[in-house]
Design a protein around this motif. Structure first.
Motif, PDB file in Angstrom:
ATOM      1  N   GLU A  78     -36.381 -24.011 -34.375  1.00 37.25           N
ATOM      2  CA  GLU A  78     -36.991 -25.523 -34.944  1.00 37.25           C
ATOM      3  C   GLU A  78     -38.490 -25.416 -34.988  1.00 37.25           C
ATOM      4  OE1 GLU A  78     -35.887 -27.213 -37.285  1.00 37.25           O
ATOM      5  OE2 GLU A  78     -34.204 -25.992 -38.063  1.00 37.25           O
ATOM      6  N   ILE A  79     -38.883 -25.318 -33.120  1.00 34.15           N
ATOM      7  CA  ILE A  79     -40.435 -25.579 -33.012  1.00 34.15           C
ATOM      8  C   ILE A  79     -41.323 -24.438 -33.034  1.00 34.15           C
ATOM      9  CG2 ILE A  79     -39.559 -27.791 -31.722  1.00 34.15           C
ATOM     10  CD1 ILE A  79     -39.346 -26.407 -28.805  1.00 34.15           C
ATOM     11  N   GLY A  80     -40.625 -23.442 -33.246  1.00 37.61           N
ATOM     12  CA  GLY A  80     -41.810 -22.261 -33.731  1.00 37.61           C
ATOM     13  C   GLY A  80     -41.395 -21.385 -32.926  1.00 37.61           C
ATOM     14  N   VAL A  81     -40.850 -21.301 -31.391  1.00 36.11           N
ATOM     15  CA  VAL A  81     -40.579 -20.592 -30.093  1.00 36.11           C
ATOM     16  C   VAL A  81     -40.394 -19.629 -30.169  1.00 36.11           C
ATOM     17  CG1 VAL A  81     -39.786 -20.678 -27.873  1.00 36.11           C
ATOM     18  CG2 VAL A  81     -40.808 -22.839 -28.556  1.00 36.11           C
ATOM     19  N   LYS A  82     -41.146 -18.190 -29.621  1.00 33.17           N
ATOM     20  CA  LYS A  82     -40.611 -17.375 -30.340  1.00 33.17           C
ATOM     21  C   LYS A  82     -39.281 -16.289 -29.649  1.00 33.17           C
ATOM     22  CE  LYS A  82     -42.412 -12.378 -29.384  1.00 33.17           C
ATOM     23  NZ  LYS A  82     -43.274 -10.801 -28.646  1.00 33.17           N
ATOM     24  N   ASN A  83     -38.946 -16.088 -29.944  1.00 35.30           N
ATOM     25  CA  ASN A  83     -37.156 -15.871 -29.981  1.00 35.30           C
ATOM     26  C   ASN A  83     -36.671 -14.966 -28.785  1.00 35.30           C
ATOM     27  OD1 ASN A  83     -35.886 -17.260 -32.151  1.00 35.30           O
ATOM     28  ND2 ASN A  83     -35.477 -15.013 -33.487  1.00 35.30           N
ATOM     29  N   ASN A  84     -36.404 -15.298 -27.814  1.00 32.75           N
ATOM     30  CA  ASN A  84     -35.944 -14.395 -26.231  1.00 32.75           C
ATOM     31  C   ASN A  84     -34.505 -13.026 -27.258  1.00 32.75           C
ATOM     32  OD1 ASN A  84     -35.350 -12.871 -23.836  1.00 32.75           O
ATOM     33  ND2 ASN A  84     -34.901 -14.518 -22.900  1.00 32.75           N
ATOM     34  N   LEU A  85     -35.286 -11.968 -27.026  1.00 36.84           N
ATOM     35  CA  LEU A  85     -34.130 -10.947 -27.510  1.00 36.84           C
ATOM     36  C   LEU A  85     -32.837 -10.766 -25.938  1.00 36.84           C
ATOM     37  CD1 LEU A  85     -36.422  -7.711 -27.347  1.00 36.84           C
ATOM     38  CD2 LEU A  85     -35.004  -8.946 -29.943  1.00 36.84           C
ATOM     39  N   PHE A  86     -33.122 -11.162 -25.186  1.00 34.44           N
ATOM     40  CA  PHE A  86     -32.109 -11.116 -23.956  1.00 34.44           C
ATOM     41  C   PHE A  86     -31.587 -12.919 -23.531  1.00 34.44           C
ATOM     42  CE2 PHE A  86     -33.891  -7.395 -23.863  1.00 34.44           C
ATOM     43  CZ  PHE A  86     -32.761  -6.241 -24.241  1.00 34.44           C
ATOM     44  N   PRO A  87     -31.770 -13.721 -24.707  1.00 38.12           N
ATOM     45  CA  PRO A  87     -31.284 -15.191 -23.931  1.00 38.12           C
ATOM     46  C   PRO A  87     -29.882 -15.289 -22.886  1.00 38.12           C
ATOM     47  CG  PRO A  87     -30.554 -15.197 -26.560  1.00 38.12           C
ATOM     48  CD  PRO A  87     -30.988 -13.292 -25.911  1.00 38.12           C
ATOM     49  N   GLY A  88     -30.024 -16.580 -22.400  1.00 38.46           N
ATOM     50  CA  GLY A  88     -28.747 -16.502 -21.228  1.00 38.46           C
ATOM     51  C   GLY A  88     -28.699 -16.110 -20.211  1.00 38.46           C
ATOM     52  N   ARG A  89     -29.412 -15.458 -19.521  1.00 37.47           N
ATOM     53  CA  ARG A  89     -29.652 -15.139 -18.173  1.00 37.47           C
ATOM     54  C   ARG A  89     -28.835 -16.411 -17.798  1.00 37.47           C
ATOM     55  NH1 ARG A  89     -33.506 -11.019 -14.885  1.00 37.47           N
ATOM     56  NH2 ARG A  89     -32.122 -10.796 -13.311  1.00 37.47           N
ATOM     57  N   ASN A  90     -30.130 -17.162 -16.780  1.00 35.18           N
ATOM     58  CA  ASN A  90     -30.005 -18.092 -16.123  1.00 35.18           C
ATOM     59  C   ASN A  90     -29.173 -18.970 -16.620  1.00 35.18           C
ATOM     60  OD1 ASN A  90     -32.513 -17.683 -15.140  1.00 35.18           O
ATOM     61  ND2 ASN A  90     -33.355 -19.064 -16.188  1.00 35.18           N
ATOM     62  N   TRP A  91     -28.107 -18.845 -17.863  1.00 35.06           N
ATOM     63  CA  TRP A  91     -26.783 -19.383 -17.831  1.00 35.06           C
ATOM     64  C   TRP A  91     -25.223 -19.388 -17.191  1.00 35.06           C
ATOM     65  CZ3 TRP A  91     -25.398 -24.532 -19.353  1.00 35.06           C
ATOM     66  CH2 TRP A  91     -25.931 -25.607 -19.838  1.00 35.06           C
ATOM     67  N   ALA A  92     -25.588 -17.623 -17.674  1.00 40.55           N
ATOM     68  CA  ALA A  92     -24.345 -17.005 -17.543  1.00 40.55           C
ATOM     69  C   ALA A  92     -24.577 -16.503 -16.021  1.00 40.55           C
ATOM     70  CB  ALA A  92     -24.732 -15.235 -17.486  1.00 40.55           C
ATOM     71  N   ILE A  93     -25.196 -16.460 -14.681  1.00 40.26           N
ATOM     72  CA  ILE A  93     -25.909 -16.518 -13.709  1.00 40.26           C
ATOM     73  C   ILE A  93     -25.426 -17.720 -12.834  1.00 40.26           C
ATOM     74  CG2 ILE A  93     -27.349 -16.514 -11.315  1.00 40.26           C
ATOM     75  CD1 ILE A  93     -29.277 -14.664 -13.210  1.00 40.26           C
ATOM     76  N   ALA A  94     -25.773 -19.037 -13.323  1.00 42.03           N
ATOM     77  CA  ALA A  94     -25.435 -20.337 -12.827  1.00 42.03           C
ATOM     78  C   ALA A  94     -23.528 -20.200 -12.618  1.00 42.03           C
ATOM     79  CB  ALA A  94     -25.912 -21.239 -13.568  1.00 42.03           C
ATOM     80  N   MET A  95     -22.474 -20.397 -14.452  1.00 42.07           N
ATOM     81  CA  MET A  95     -21.435 -20.465 -14.336  1.00 42.07           C
ATOM     82  C   MET A  95     -21.120 -19.603 -13.909  1.00 42.07           C
ATOM     83  SD  MET A  95     -21.507 -23.019 -16.905  1.00 42.07           S
ATOM     84  CE  MET A  95     -23.242 -23.553 -15.739  1.00 42.07           C
ATOM     85  N   LEU A  96     -21.391 -17.830 -13.455  1.00 41.71           N
ATOM     86  CA  LEU A  96     -20.932 -17.204 -12.709  1.00 41.71           C
ATOM     87  C   LEU A  96     -20.820 -17.417 -11.249  1.00 41.71           C
ATOM     88  CD1 LEU A  96     -21.723 -13.468 -14.132  1.00 41.71           C
ATOM     89  CD2 LEU A  96     -19.812 -14.773 -14.597  1.00 41.71           C
ATOM     90  N   ALA A  97     -21.755 -18.068 -10.108  1.00 47.25           N
ATOM     91  CA  ALA A  97     -21.836 -18.922  -9.439  1.00 47.25           C
ATOM     92  C   ALA A  97     -20.827 -20.165  -8.757  1.00 47.25           C
ATOM     93  CB  ALA A  97     -23.378 -18.966  -9.415  1.00 47.25           C
ATOM     94  N   PHE A  98     -21.147 -20.827  -9.979  1.00 51.40           N
ATOM     95  CA  PHE A  98     -19.727 -21.772 -10.970  1.00 51.40           C
ATOM     96  C   PHE A  98     -18.361 -21.357 -10.168  1.00 51.40           C
ATOM     97  CE2 PHE A  98     -16.924 -24.884 -12.821  1.00 51.40           C
ATOM     98  CZ  PHE A  98     -16.300 -25.523 -11.872  1.00 51.40           C
ATOM     99  N   ILE A  99     -18.329 -20.308 -10.606  1.00 54.41           N
ATOM    100  CA  ILE A  99     -16.547 -19.971 -10.994  1.00 54.41           C
ATOM    101  C   ILE A  99     -16.145 -19.050  -9.292  1.00 54.41           C
ATOM    102  CG2 ILE A  99     -15.055 -17.663 -11.822  1.00 54.41           C
ATOM    103  CD1 ILE A  99     -16.557 -18.708 -14.369  1.00 54.41           C
ATOM    104  N   VAL A 100     -17.182 -18.587  -9.075  1.00 54.66           N
ATOM    105  CA  VAL A 100     -17.135 -18.279  -7.617  1.00 54.66           C
ATOM    106  C   VAL A 100     -17.113 -19.605  -6.506  1.00 54.66           C
ATOM    107  CG1 VAL A 100     -18.437 -16.710  -5.515  1.00 54.66           C
ATOM    108  CG2 VAL A 100     -18.793 -15.338  -8.105  1.00 54.66           C
ATOM    109  N   LEU A 101     -17.516 -20.002  -6.332  1.00 52.89           N
ATOM    110  CA  LEU A 101     -17.626 -21.390  -5.657  1.00 52.89           C
ATOM    111  C   LEU A 101     -15.990 -22.160  -6.028  1.00 52.89           C
ATOM    112  CD1 LEU A 101     -21.200 -23.142  -6.059  1.00 52.89           C
ATOM    113  CD2 LEU A 101     -20.011 -22.133  -4.107  1.00 52.89           C
TER     114      LEU A 101
END
Length: 257
Positions: free
Chosen positions: A164-187
């Motif tokens: 919506e604000i014209g930021v360039k698309n990331n071809l591989f989005p969500g890496r930090n979210w995935a790592i954070a949630m996987l870490a939460f599950i391990v804990l």
């Protein structure tokens, strides 16, 4: 675990960065994470076969490479079909060795997730037919389900805002979210495992009629402090509820053997 959690786990593992080295990694890992449950097909021949083959060879360390290979075969067919239609535009090179390795990891994740509940798995069959079970996570854990879903949905929602604000698309989005949630599950696994051990100790130390032979503490969803206990003594089988916050054991009526 139930099937959707397995699918989401495979997708989340891929999004953690593994999908950057080869095309179709997310597809392969999502499919491979649930592939061991193909053993449900044996249930079509009757309830006896369902019990015999459920969590059988497809849930073993020897079966995992087979599941990975079968998954890569499905991906290869999908790629061939797309190529013939002229729609096989991929954002990363296609590396089959990496794809197979990721599929193997996803298949192994299925075995581990099934280990965490009280049904268990036989990962070393046929050499060792023993069942192993962690018994610290319910077969459907809402906290894990929501974490995995958030890891996949939140990047998409933020992506909508970025477009919506014209930021360039990331071809591989969500890496930090995935790592954070996987870490939460391990804990979460670690915390629930500690509470499971505590619940078992509470059952062992409680006063029961007769000599205590075996105890089991079985999980409930969401709460890590409430456990369903089963105690086998020399004179009875006893069902109980354990609250690890107060270390209290509430037993049901005693059933004599």
């Amino acid at each position: 675990m139930e099937p959707v959690t397995h699918f989401l786990t495979g997708a989340c593992l891929a999004r953690s960065g593994l999908n950057r080295k080869s095309a179709y990694v997310t597809l392969a890992m999502t499919l491979a994470a649930e592939a061991p449950d193909l053993d449900v097909l044996w249930s079509m021949t009757g309830p006896t076969a369902a019990l015999e083959f459920h969590r059988g060879w497809t849930h073993t360390l020897l079966g995992a490479p087979v599941m990975a290979t079968a998954t890569c075969g499905v991906v290869w067919l999908w790629h061939k079909w797309r190529s013939r239609k002229g729609t096989a535009k991929i954002a990363a090179p296609l590396r089959w060795g990496w794809l197979w390795s990721c599929a193997l990891l996803a298949s192994l994740s299925h075995i581990f997730l099934d280990y965490t509940n009280n049904y268990g798995v036989r990962p070393f069959a046929p050499f060792n037919p023993r069942w192993y079970e962690g018994s610290f996570v319910f077969i459907f854990e809402p906290l894990i389900f929501v974490a995995l879903l958030a890891a996949l949905v939140m990047p998409w929602l933020f992506g909508l805002a970025d477009r919506e604000i014209g930021v360039k698309n990331n071809l591989f989005p969500g890496r930090n979210w995935a790592i954070a949630m996987l870490a939460f599950i391990v804990l979460l696994w670690g915390y629930r495992a500690v509470e499971h051990h505590r619940a078992a100790e509470d059952l062992m130390q409680h006063e029961w009629p007769g000599e205590v032979l075996r105890v089991s503490a079985n999980p409930y969803p969401i709460t890590p402090w409430k456990w369903h206990g089963v105690v086998e003594t020399s004179t009875a089988y006893i069902a109980a509820t354990v609250d690890t916050r107060t270390d209290t054991v509430t037993s049901d009526a005693v059933s004599d053997t």
